[in-house]
Design a protein around this motif. Structure first.
Motif, PDB file in Angstrom:
ATOM      1  N   ILE A 138     -23.342  11.638 -19.103  1.00 26.97           N
ATOM      2  CA  ILE A 138     -23.717  11.787 -20.355  1.00 26.97           C
ATOM      3  C   ILE A 138     -25.355  11.498 -20.795  1.00 26.97           C
ATOM      4  CG2 ILE A 138     -23.485  11.274 -22.951  1.00 26.97           C
ATOM      5  CD1 ILE A 138     -20.550  10.938 -22.336  1.00 26.97           C
ATOM      6  N   ALA A 139     -25.472  10.111 -19.996  1.00 22.35           N
ATOM      7  CA  ALA A 139     -27.328   9.800 -19.674  1.00 22.35           C
ATOM      8  C   ALA A 139     -27.526  10.549 -19.769  1.00 22.35           C
ATOM      9  CB  ALA A 139     -26.568   8.442 -19.642  1.00 22.35           C
ATOM     10  N   PHE A 140     -27.808  11.261 -17.908  1.00 15.66           N
ATOM     11  CA  PHE A 140     -28.412  11.507 -17.658  1.00 15.66           C
ATOM     12  C   PHE A 140     -28.321  13.610 -18.589  1.00 15.66           C
ATOM     13  CE2 PHE A 140     -28.062  10.004 -13.804  1.00 15.66           C
ATOM     14  CZ  PHE A 140     -29.241   9.239 -13.329  1.00 15.66           C
ATOM     15  N   LEU A 141     -27.297  13.916 -19.417  1.00 11.06           N
ATOM     16  CA  LEU A 141     -27.252  15.062 -20.217  1.00 11.06           C
ATOM     17  C   LEU A 141     -28.713  14.966 -21.561  1.00 11.06           C
ATOM     18  CD1 LEU A 141     -26.028  18.235 -20.216  1.00 11.06           C
ATOM     19  CD2 LEU A 141     -24.296  16.787 -21.761  1.00 11.06           C
ATOM     20  N   ILE A 142     -27.970  13.463 -21.950  1.00 16.26           N
ATOM     21  CA  ILE A 142     -29.115  13.633 -23.246  1.00 16.26           C
ATOM     22  C   ILE A 142     -30.740  13.542 -22.321  1.00 16.26           C
ATOM     23  CG2 ILE A 142     -29.692  11.565 -24.438  1.00 16.26           C
ATOM     24  CD1 ILE A 142     -26.988  10.795 -25.106  1.00 16.26           C
ATOM     25  N   GLU A 143     -30.765  13.215 -20.954  1.00 10.77           N
ATOM     26  CA  GLU A 143     -31.797  13.099 -20.483  1.00 10.77           C
ATOM     27  C   GLU A 143     -32.931  14.110 -20.224  1.00 10.77           C
ATOM     28  OE1 GLU A 143     -35.251  10.683 -18.022  1.00 10.77           O
ATOM     29  OE2 GLU A 143     -34.380  10.205 -19.720  1.00 10.77           O
ATOM     30  N   GLY A 144     -31.445  14.935 -19.899  1.00  9.14           N
ATOM     31  CA  GLY A 144     -32.040  16.682 -19.703  1.00  9.14           C
ATOM     32  C   GLY A 144     -32.695  17.804 -20.604  1.00  9.14           C
ATOM     33  N   ILE A 145     -31.766  17.259 -22.930  1.00  6.98           N
ATOM     34  CA  ILE A 145     -31.913  17.798 -22.818  1.00  6.98           C
ATOM     35  C   ILE A 145     -34.127  17.521 -23.266  1.00  6.98           C
ATOM     36  CG2 ILE A 145     -30.954  18.206 -25.442  1.00  6.98           C
ATOM     37  CD1 ILE A 145     -28.902  18.214 -24.636  1.00  6.98           C
ATOM     38  N   ILE A 146     -34.206  16.517 -23.302  1.00 13.53           N
ATOM     39  CA  ILE A 146     -35.236  15.488 -24.018  1.00 13.53           C
ATOM     40  C   ILE A 146     -36.124  16.292 -23.225  1.00 13.53           C
ATOM     41  CG2 ILE A 146     -36.282  13.551 -24.167  1.00 13.53           C
ATOM     42  CD1 ILE A 146     -33.985  11.677 -24.581  1.00 13.53           C
ATOM     43  N   GLY A 173     -29.559   2.823 -22.450  1.00 13.14           N
ATOM     44  CA  GLY A 173     -27.737   3.849 -22.596  1.00 13.14           C
ATOM     45  C   GLY A 173     -27.237   3.267 -21.579  1.00 13.14           C
ATOM     46  N   ILE A 174     -27.488   3.382 -20.649  1.00 16.12           N
ATOM     47  CA  ILE A 174     -26.438   4.363 -19.407  1.00 16.12           C
ATOM     48  C   ILE A 174     -25.366   3.705 -19.422  1.00 16.12           C
ATOM     49  CG2 ILE A 174     -26.498   4.346 -16.757  1.00 16.12           C
ATOM     50  CD1 ILE A 174     -28.946   5.082 -16.773  1.00 16.12           C
ATOM     51  N   GLU A 175     -25.213   2.213 -19.719  1.00 19.17           N
ATOM     52  CA  GLU A 175     -24.340   1.612 -19.450  1.00 19.17           C
ATOM     53  C   GLU A 175     -22.969   1.667 -20.631  1.00 19.17           C
ATOM     54  OE1 GLU A 175     -25.434  -2.450 -19.374  1.00 19.17           O
ATOM     55  OE2 GLU A 175     -25.734  -2.081 -16.919  1.00 19.17           O
ATOM     56  N   SER A 176     -23.686   1.953 -21.797  1.00 17.69           N
ATOM     57  CA  SER A 176     -22.952   2.564 -22.730  1.00 17.69           C
ATOM     58  C   SER A 176     -21.932   4.088 -22.735  1.00 17.69           C
ATOM     59  CB  SER A 176     -23.621   2.487 -23.986  1.00 17.69           C
ATOM     60  OG  SER A 176     -24.082   1.108 -24.061  1.00 17.69           O
ATOM     61  N   PHE A 177     -23.204   5.414 -22.804  1.00 13.72           N
ATOM     62  CA  PHE A 177     -22.480   6.260 -22.466  1.00 13.72           C
ATOM     63  C   PHE A 177     -22.418   6.895 -21.080  1.00 13.72           C
ATOM     64  CE2 PHE A 177     -25.842   6.727 -25.641  1.00 13.72           C
ATOM     65  CZ  PHE A 177     -24.879   7.110 -26.418  1.00 13.72           C
ATOM     66  N   GLY A 178     -22.595   6.328 -20.143  1.00 15.44           N
ATOM     67  CA  GLY A 178     -22.201   6.373 -18.657  1.00 15.44           C
ATOM     68  C   GLY A 178     -23.220   7.244 -18.220  1.00 15.44           C
TER      69      GLY A 178
END
Length: 334
Positions: free
Chosen positions: A140-148, A132-137
């Motif tokens: 945002i992708a690393f922010l989502i990953e950090g929350i996970i 999903g990196i290409e879709s979200f950038g």
């Protein structure tokens, strides 16, 4: 102050888990910030970090949760123990009944299954972020990953704490003890229950109840036969995984006879022991096998039943016993 459950040893593991949480999150953030937007994101080290960061967080959190659980100690000294008897199917529920901590201390199967499911899910979550990196950038992708990562560390810690059992046998069901990859002691007993002269399998034990703790001790398993008279034959569970099936019948009176010999049961060499304890005689049989063959026999219902017949035959030499095959319950007639 007396406590039935001593949690004083958990404090250091709470501290270690907090330190571990800070380290895991910090390393992830440093690794994320080191990736500039202009670099190719699909580098091997970046892909591995994104996929396995949630897995690592779950594992590390689970480790600290398990160690915190193992630091717990129980004090059953002041519990009042009473004797009880249940059928094999009902016995396992005693650990989870009532407002006690027994199910938490003994490790709850639901949390163990949940921990495995979370671990598997964490792999897919990391993979989902990667694709999903290409879709979200990247940001945002690393922010989502950090929350996970944060959530899975905490969830892994909590689920492991509830899933792992204490070493003490007072709070865990020994009949769930694994013998081989696919067979545990409960499986063996259920196979034996299908024997034509075994009416039921019962468990006799002592239960001690306090304000917060229920401890189960002195567990003995018996096969109730369909013979005349009805016999209660004890099934050894302590060494089952090493010696295989072993059955003992205690007579109400002493025989004055002591012997130990090898007999033939269904074309298998079998140890027969006739001895006395406190003026009461007992007759015991088990196959003469090494550990590997003994474990194989534990998964073979016919061998288990043959040995039961062999014991009853030996008992019939000292008292009148009539074998009466049990009548299977076929349910209501249509």
């Amino acid at each position: 102050m007396y406590e039935e459950i001593d949690t004083s040893g958990q404090g250091k593991w709470n501290l270690y888990s907090i330190i571990g949480f800070v380290v895991v999150v910090s390393l992830f953030m440093l690794q994320s910030f080191s990736i500039t937007l202009g670099e190719p994101l699909y580098q091997p080290e970046v892909m591995l970090m994104i996929i396995f960061a949630p897995v690592g967080a779950c594992l590390i959190g689970g480790f600290f949760g398990a160690m915190k659980k193992r630091a717990t100690r129980i004090n059953p000294d002041r519990l009042e123990f009473t004797e009880d008897t249940r059928t094999l199917d009902d016995f396992g529920q005693v650990y989870y009944e009532g407002d006690f901590e027994t199910d938490v201390l003994g490790g709850h199967p639901a949390y163990a299954c949940g921990l495995i499911l979370i671990f598997v899910t964490s792999v897919f979550l990391g993979g989902g972020v990667l694709f999903g990196i290409e879709s979200f950038g990247p940001t945002i992708a690393f922010l989502i990953e950090g929350i996970i990562v944060v959530v899975l560390y905490i969830v892994g810690f909590r689920f492991a704490f509830k899933a792992i059992s204490l070493k003490s046998t007072l709070v865990k069901n020994p009949l769930f003890h694994r013998i081989t990859k696919y067979v545990d002691k409960s499986d063996v007993l259920k196979k034996l229950e299908r024997c034509d002269i075994v009416s039921s399998i019962i468990v006799k034990y002592k239960v001690g109840e306090g304000q917060t703790l229920k401890a189960i001790d002195d567990i003995h398993v018996f096969a109730v036969t369909s013979t005349e008279p009805v016999m209660e034959i004890e099934i050894t569970i302590e060494k089952m995984e090493n010696i295989g099936a072993e059955y003992t019948y205690y007579l109400s009176e002493g025989l004055g006879t002591r012997k130990e010999e090898i007999i033939d049961v269904a074309e298998k060499d079998t140890h027969l022991i006739v001895d006395e304890i406190d003026m009461n005689s007992f007759i015991r049989v088990r196959y003469d096998m090494n550990r590997m063959r003994a474990r194989w026999n534990l998964s073979t219902p016919k061998s288990l039943c043959d040995l039961m017949h062999g014991l009853v035959d030996e008992v019939s030499k000292y008292m009148s016993v009539t074998k009466i095959p049990k009548i299977e319950d076929l349910g209501p007639e249509e």
